[in-house]
Scaffold this motif. Sequence first.
Motif, PDB file in Angstrom:
ATOM      1  N   GLY A  38       0.827  -1.205   0.000  1.00 40.43           N
ATOM      2  CA  GLY A  38       0.000   0.000   0.000  1.00 40.43           C
ATOM      3  C   GLY A  38       0.863   1.257   0.000  1.00 40.43           C
ATOM      4  N   PHE A  39       1.926   1.210   0.792  1.00 38.20           N
ATOM      5  CA  PHE A  39       2.856   2.348   0.881  1.00 38.20           C
ATOM      6  C   PHE A  39       3.486   2.619  -0.481  1.00 38.20           C
ATOM      7  CE2 PHE A  39       5.198   5.215   3.525  1.00 38.20           C
ATOM      8  CZ  PHE A  39       6.412   5.387   2.895  1.00 38.20           C
ATOM      9  N   GLU A  40       3.943   1.510  -1.131  1.00 38.44           N
ATOM     10  CA  GLU A  40       4.564   1.629  -2.465  1.00 38.44           C
ATOM     11  C   GLU A  40       3.613   2.241  -3.465  1.00 38.44           C
ATOM     12  OE1 GLU A  40       7.085  -2.323  -2.686  1.00 38.44           O
ATOM     13  OE2 GLU A  40       6.169  -1.821  -4.630  1.00 38.44           O
ATOM     14  N   LYS A  41       2.408   1.635  -3.552  1.00 42.76           N
ATOM     15  CA  LYS A  41       1.432   2.073  -4.548  1.00 42.76           C
ATOM     16  C   LYS A  41       0.969   3.494  -4.264  1.00 42.76           C
ATOM     17  CE  LYS A  41       1.563  -1.462  -7.071  1.00 42.76           C
ATOM     18  NZ  LYS A  41       2.239  -1.344  -8.370  1.00 42.76           N
ATOM     19  N   GLY A  42       0.784   3.789  -2.988  1.00 39.28           N
ATOM     20  CA  GLY A  42       0.349   5.132  -2.613  1.00 39.28           C
ATOM     21  C   GLY A  42       1.385   6.161  -3.010  1.00 39.28           C
ATOM     22  N   THR A  43       2.672   5.822  -2.778  1.00 39.45           N
ATOM     23  CA  THR A  43       3.759   6.746  -3.149  1.00 39.45           C
ATOM     24  C   THR A  43       3.785   6.972  -4.645  1.00 39.45           C
ATOM     25  OG1 THR A  43       5.006   5.667  -1.400  1.00 39.45           O
ATOM     26  CG2 THR A  43       6.182   7.253  -2.761  1.00 39.45           C
ATOM     27  N   GLU A  44       3.636   5.863  -5.432  1.00 43.20           N
ATOM     28  CA  GLU A  44       3.634   5.985  -6.901  1.00 43.20           C
ATOM     29  C   GLU A  44       2.522   6.904  -7.361  1.00 43.20           C
ATOM     30  OE1 GLU A  44       5.127   1.475  -7.835  1.00 43.20           O
ATOM     31  OE2 GLU A  44       3.334   2.192  -8.889  1.00 43.20           O
ATOM     32  N   LEU A  45       1.322   6.678  -6.801  1.00 43.76           N
ATOM     33  CA  LEU A  45       0.156   7.476  -7.177  1.00 43.76           C
ATOM     34  C   LEU A  45       0.403   8.943  -6.840  1.00 43.76           C
ATOM     35  CD1 LEU A  45      -2.666   7.351  -8.316  1.00 43.76           C
ATOM     36  CD2 LEU A  45      -3.542   6.850  -6.064  1.00 43.76           C
ATOM     37  N   GLY A  46       0.908   9.169  -5.628  1.00 44.64           N
ATOM     38  CA  GLY A  46       1.194  10.538  -5.197  1.00 44.64           C
ATOM     39  C   GLY A  46       2.216  11.204  -6.108  1.00 44.64           C
ATOM     40  N   GLN A  47       3.257  10.434  -6.496  1.00 50.26           N
ATOM     41  CA  GLN A  47       4.298  10.982  -7.376  1.00 50.26           C
ATOM     42  C   GLN A  47       3.728  11.375  -8.722  1.00 50.26           C
ATOM     43  OE1 GLN A  47       7.358   7.951  -7.377  1.00 50.26           O
ATOM     44  NE2 GLN A  47       8.752   9.330  -6.312  1.00 50.26           N
ATOM     45  N   GLU A  48       2.846  10.499  -9.249  1.00 49.93           N
ATOM     46  CA  GLU A  48       2.259  10.759 -10.562  1.00 49.93           C
ATOM     47  C   GLU A  48       1.406  12.030 -10.527  1.00 49.93           C
ATOM     48  OE1 GLU A  48       0.285   7.386 -12.254  1.00 49.93           O
ATOM     49  OE2 GLU A  48      -0.404   8.534 -13.989  1.00 49.93           O
ATOM     50  N   ILE A  49       0.521  12.102  -9.544  1.00 49.39           N
ATOM     51  CA  ILE A  49      -0.344  13.285  -9.428  1.00 49.39           C
ATOM     52  C   ILE A  49       0.495  14.528  -9.170  1.00 49.39           C
ATOM     53  CG2 ILE A  49      -2.153  14.366  -8.026  1.00 49.39           C
ATOM     54  CD1 ILE A  49      -3.246  12.257  -9.783  1.00 49.39           C
ATOM     55  N   GLY A  50       1.519  14.387  -8.349  1.00 49.70           N
ATOM     56  CA  GLY A  50       2.403  15.512  -8.053  1.00 49.70           C
ATOM     57  C   GLY A  50       3.083  16.017  -9.309  1.00 49.70           C
ATOM     58  N   TYR A  51       3.529  15.081 -10.151  1.00 53.11           N
ATOM     59  CA  TYR A  51       4.172  15.433 -11.422  1.00 53.11           C
ATOM     60  C   TYR A  51       3.219  16.238 -12.297  1.00 53.11           C
ATOM     61  CZ  TYR A  51       6.169  14.804 -16.084  1.00 53.11           C
ATOM     62  OH  TYR A  51       6.649  15.004 -17.350  1.00 53.11           O
ATOM     63  N   TYR A  52       1.970  15.743 -12.428  1.00 54.49           N
ATOM     64  CA  TYR A  52       1.001  16.455 -13.265  1.00 54.49           C
ATOM     65  C   TYR A  52       0.732  17.842 -12.696  1.00 54.49           C
ATOM     66  CZ  TYR A  52      -0.013  11.813 -15.204  1.00 54.49           C
ATOM     67  OH  TYR A  52       0.073  10.576 -15.772  1.00 54.49           O
ATOM     68  N   GLN A  53       0.558  17.920 -11.379  1.00 51.61           N
ATOM     69  CA  GLN A  53       0.244  19.203 -10.751  1.00 51.61           C
ATOM     70  C   GLN A  53       1.375  20.208 -10.935  1.00 51.61           C
ATOM     71  OE1 GLN A  53      -0.985  18.022  -6.764  1.00 51.61           O
ATOM     72  NE2 GLN A  53      -3.079  18.642  -7.221  1.00 51.61           N
ATOM     73  N   SER A  54       2.617  19.720 -10.828  1.00 51.54           N
ATOM     74  CA  SER A  54       3.742  20.652 -11.002  1.00 51.54           C
ATOM     75  C   SER A  54       3.833  21.132 -12.439  1.00 51.54           C
ATOM     76  CB  SER A  54       5.050  20.019 -10.552  1.00 51.54           C
ATOM     77  OG  SER A  54       5.208  18.762 -11.167  1.00 51.54           O
ATOM     78  N   CYS A  55       3.610  20.206 -13.408  1.00 58.31           N
ATOM     79  CA  CYS A  55       3.621  20.610 -14.819  1.00 58.31           C
ATOM     80  C   CYS A  55       2.553  21.648 -15.077  1.00 58.31           C
ATOM     81  CB  CYS A  55       3.354  19.412 -15.734  1.00 58.31           C
ATOM     82  SG  CYS A  55       4.752  18.320 -15.873  1.00 58.31           S
ATOM     83  N   VAL A  56       1.351  21.381 -14.588  1.00 57.93           N
ATOM     84  CA  VAL A  56       0.219  22.271 -14.814  1.00 57.93           C
ATOM     85  C   VAL A  56       0.480  23.640 -14.202  1.00 57.93           C
ATOM     86  CG1 VAL A  56      -2.164  22.659 -14.067  1.00 57.93           C
ATOM     87  CG2 VAL A  56      -1.563  20.539 -15.183  1.00 57.93           C
ATOM     88  N   SER A  57       1.088  23.657 -13.026  1.00 61.75           N
ATOM     89  CA  SER A  57       1.377  24.932 -12.366  1.00 61.75           C
ATOM     90  C   SER A  57       2.399  25.731 -13.181  1.00 61.75           C
ATOM     91  CB  SER A  57       1.839  24.639 -10.943  1.00 61.75           C
ATOM     92  OG  SER A  57       2.890  25.455 -10.579  1.00 61.75           O
ATOM     93  N   VAL A  58       3.427  25.037 -13.719  1.00 59.30           N
ATOM     94  CA  VAL A  58       4.420  25.724 -14.565  1.00 59.30           C
ATOM     95  C   VAL A  58       3.759  26.227 -15.839  1.00 59.30           C
ATOM     96  CG1 VAL A  58       6.465  25.363 -16.000  1.00 59.30           C
ATOM     97  CG2 VAL A  58       6.394  24.453 -13.683  1.00 59.30           C
ATOM     98  N   TRP A  59       2.947  25.369 -16.481  1.00 62.93           N
ATOM     99  CA  TRP A  59       2.293  25.752 -17.736  1.00 62.93           C
ATOM    100  C   TRP A  59       1.387  26.955 -17.533  1.00 62.93           C
ATOM    101  CZ3 TRP A  59       0.500  20.141 -19.312  1.00 62.93           C
ATOM    102  CH2 TRP A  59       1.646  19.391 -19.660  1.00 62.93           C
ATOM    103  N   ASN A  60       0.620  26.952 -16.450  1.00 64.35           N
ATOM    104  CA  ASN A  60      -0.289  28.071 -16.181  1.00 64.35           C
ATOM    105  C   ASN A  60       0.500  29.379 -16.032  1.00 64.35           C
ATOM    106  OD1 ASN A  60      -3.009  27.177 -16.256  1.00 64.35           O
ATOM    107  ND2 ASN A  60      -2.689  26.042 -14.366  1.00 64.35           N
ATOM    108  N   ASN A  61       1.636  29.285 -15.367  1.00 67.59           N
ATOM    109  CA  ASN A  61       2.490  30.472 -15.212  1.00 67.59           C
ATOM    110  C   ASN A  61       3.039  30.941 -16.547  1.00 67.59           C
ATOM    111  OD1 ASN A  61       2.671  31.431 -12.515  1.00 67.59           O
ATOM    112  ND2 ASN A  61       3.588  29.475 -11.949  1.00 67.59           N
ATOM    113  N   LEU A  62       3.526  29.982 -17.353  1.00 71.82           N
ATOM    114  CA  LEU A  62       4.082  30.314 -18.673  1.00 71.82           C
ATOM    115  C   LEU A  62       3.027  30.972 -19.545  1.00 71.82           C
ATOM    116  CD1 LEU A  62       6.243  27.176 -19.542  1.00 71.82           C
ATOM    117  CD2 LEU A  62       7.051  29.474 -19.029  1.00 71.82           C
ATOM    118  N   VAL A  63       1.805  30.426 -19.489  1.00 71.31           N
ATOM    119  CA  VAL A  63       0.709  30.971 -20.295  1.00 71.31           C
ATOM    120  C   VAL A  63       0.451  32.418 -19.905  1.00 71.31           C
ATOM    121  CG1 VAL A  63      -1.804  30.864 -20.523  1.00 71.31           C
ATOM    122  CG2 VAL A  63      -0.444  28.838 -20.934  1.00 71.31           C
TER     123      VAL A  63
END
Lengths: 129, 328
Positions: A38-63
């Motif tokens: 559960g810890f492994e899978k939860g971390t993976e999921l968190g990392q994936e969502i975190g990656y998308y959120q960081s990209c989106v935050s950068v893109w929104n700023n760039l826009v």
Amino acid sequence: MDEFDQALNIESDTYISSKEEGISDGKRLGYIDGYQLGFEKGTELGQEIGYYQSCVSVWNNLVNIYKSTQKFTPRSLQNLEKLTKLLDNYHLNFNDENIMSSLNEIRVKFKLTSTQLGLQTKEQNELSF
Amino acid sequence: MPLELIGSISDGLCPERIWHVAWHPSGDILASCGNDKQIQIWAKEQNKWVLAQSLEGHEQTVRRIAWSPNGKYLAAASFDVTTSIWENTSSDPQDIEFTHVSSLEGHNYEVKSVAWDSTGTLLATCSRDKSIWIWEMQEDNEFECLSINSGHSQDIKCVAWHPTLELLASGSYDDTIKFWKDIDGDWECLYTLSGHTSTVWDISFNSTGDRLVSCSDDRSLLFWKYFEGADKWKNVCKLVDHSSRPIFSIDWSHLNDKICTGSGDDSISILEQDKSASTADSEQYKVTIKHEKAHNSDVNCTRWNPKYPNIFASCGDDGTIKIWKVIE
């Protein structure tokens, strides 16, 4: 005759007590395994969502910065907005049944938005322009 | 009603599997693609088919090709995960000189099929990555991705546009056919047709777009009819047992409503609707010709000529392309 009773029942008695021990040991080990997975899978999921959120935050700023030079198509901006909303509404609530289908929706939207913005994402690990 | 072989193109000493053949809208030019990673364009010169141009560039098998409705562009779907776009840049309108103008990237795995919509502005590609990408052609040969459609649970084998509407159908390894439409800016899955018990290899709309036929790995053909009142596609005919192996290709002629199929049992069949036995809810289609040993191996594709009725082309694992005529 008590001594003989003890000798006769030794097999079934041992079986019963060993079984109880086995069940409680199994519960304990199962919990440890499950926790690790559960810890492994939860971390993976968190990392994936975190990656998308960081990209989106950068893109929104760039826009916002490059809005005046109109580098982005209206479609890409619309999809960026939709993606931002999807991520904002996504909560890591493991009692929610839709957690994986919502994640899939986000994945597809992310891929679409990154393609429309002219970016290429590789295996979610690198971002190249 | 026999089938006459009126033309044959074979690659030479070491023939490689040919996956697909596509007629140019003029009916006089044929494109083919396959395991040799190239796209060949064939034209007729004094009753013989000659190679007009060979398009190279893909790094893996080219699985499918599609001409734009005006015949100026050719799209090719490849296992190298890209879709290439070629434009006829010849100054002479009768001449053939295709140049590579764009490469559509994005799919994670092999691209299985590509299709232009009836207006020639939209392009659909599908892949083993279980998604369908909708692209819009812009000026200067740029393509913008409009949508990534997910919904199929497995590899998507084919996509086909409705002959007049902006409606896309897809067939998949998940045994279903799905219809997709743009609803207020978002592409959604409108209908899911279940009925096949194995991979749907190919689908084809009739000329009016109210019928769809599908062929499958389960050796059957399913005919679907659109009921406007109920806004549903229903199965109105099922043909089984006329092929002993999977049926890989199917095409519904827009000229005379005949249907041609290519099968893994090396045969080609022609089918027609039996109007006398059909009702509003249940239609009858029958095999009018079954031509055994049409190729020396699996028949991968059969396609009707869009201009000349009763003429169609086929290609197969034996590395040959054959042109046939249905004698009436």
